[in-house]
Design a protein around this motif. Sequence first.
Motif, PDB file in Angstrom:
ATOM      1  N   ASN A  52      60.959 -14.477  45.479  1.00 19.58           N
ATOM      2  CA  ASN A  52      61.229 -14.773  44.071  1.00 19.58           C
ATOM      3  C   ASN A  52      62.669 -15.211  43.860  1.00 19.58           C
ATOM      4  OD1 ASN A  52      58.671 -14.293  43.119  1.00 19.58           O
ATOM      5  ND2 ASN A  52      59.069 -12.169  42.592  1.00 19.58           N
ATOM      6  N   CYS A  53      63.606 -14.526  44.494  1.00 24.00           N
ATOM      7  CA  CYS A  53      65.025 -14.887  44.368  1.00 24.00           C
ATOM      8  C   CYS A  53      65.290 -16.287  44.911  1.00 24.00           C
ATOM      9  CB  CYS A  53      65.906 -13.883  45.095  1.00 24.00           C
ATOM     10  SG  CYS A  53      66.016 -12.291  44.283  1.00 24.00           S
ATOM     11  N   GLU A  78      52.688  -7.406  45.864  1.00 24.58           N
ATOM     12  CA  GLU A  78      53.778  -6.924  46.706  1.00 24.58           C
ATOM     13  C   GLU A  78      53.487  -7.235  48.164  1.00 24.58           C
ATOM     14  OE1 GLU A  78      54.657  -2.786  46.081  1.00 24.58           O
ATOM     15  OE2 GLU A  78      54.577  -3.003  43.916  1.00 24.58           O
ATOM     16  N   LYS A 134      60.165  -9.955  46.570  1.00 27.98           N
ATOM     17  CA  LYS A 134      61.403 -10.093  45.799  1.00 27.98           C
ATOM     18  C   LYS A 134      62.329 -11.124  46.420  1.00 27.98           C
ATOM     19  CE  LYS A 134      61.378  -5.821  43.325  1.00 27.98           C
ATOM     20  NZ  LYS A 134      62.213  -4.884  42.616  1.00 27.98           N
TER      21      LYS A 134
END
Length: 90
Positions: A84-85, A63, A81
């Motif tokens: 990743n997207c 994270e 995140k």
Amino acid sequence: MLSRSPVETEGITACNHEEVDSRIVIHVKHASARGLKKVLLRTVDTDVVLLAVAYAKQLELHELWIAFGVGNRFRYLLIHKISNCLTQQQ
């Protein structure tokens, strides 16, 4: 950088980066190499956010969070995140 336990700074190679923005990424990479898997950075600088997104995969963290902004514009950004997207869309 804050940590619950002392972070060993030995092994960080000399850095000639003048901008703090890029130095932050080097420190996060070093912390990751020493076993830290969750990192929270605090900044008001959009350059730090962009660098964090760009290098998130290479930092080998579970994270990566950024506490960004001030006042009622303060947000926690989940950089791992976001990264990743973006990589899934390519």
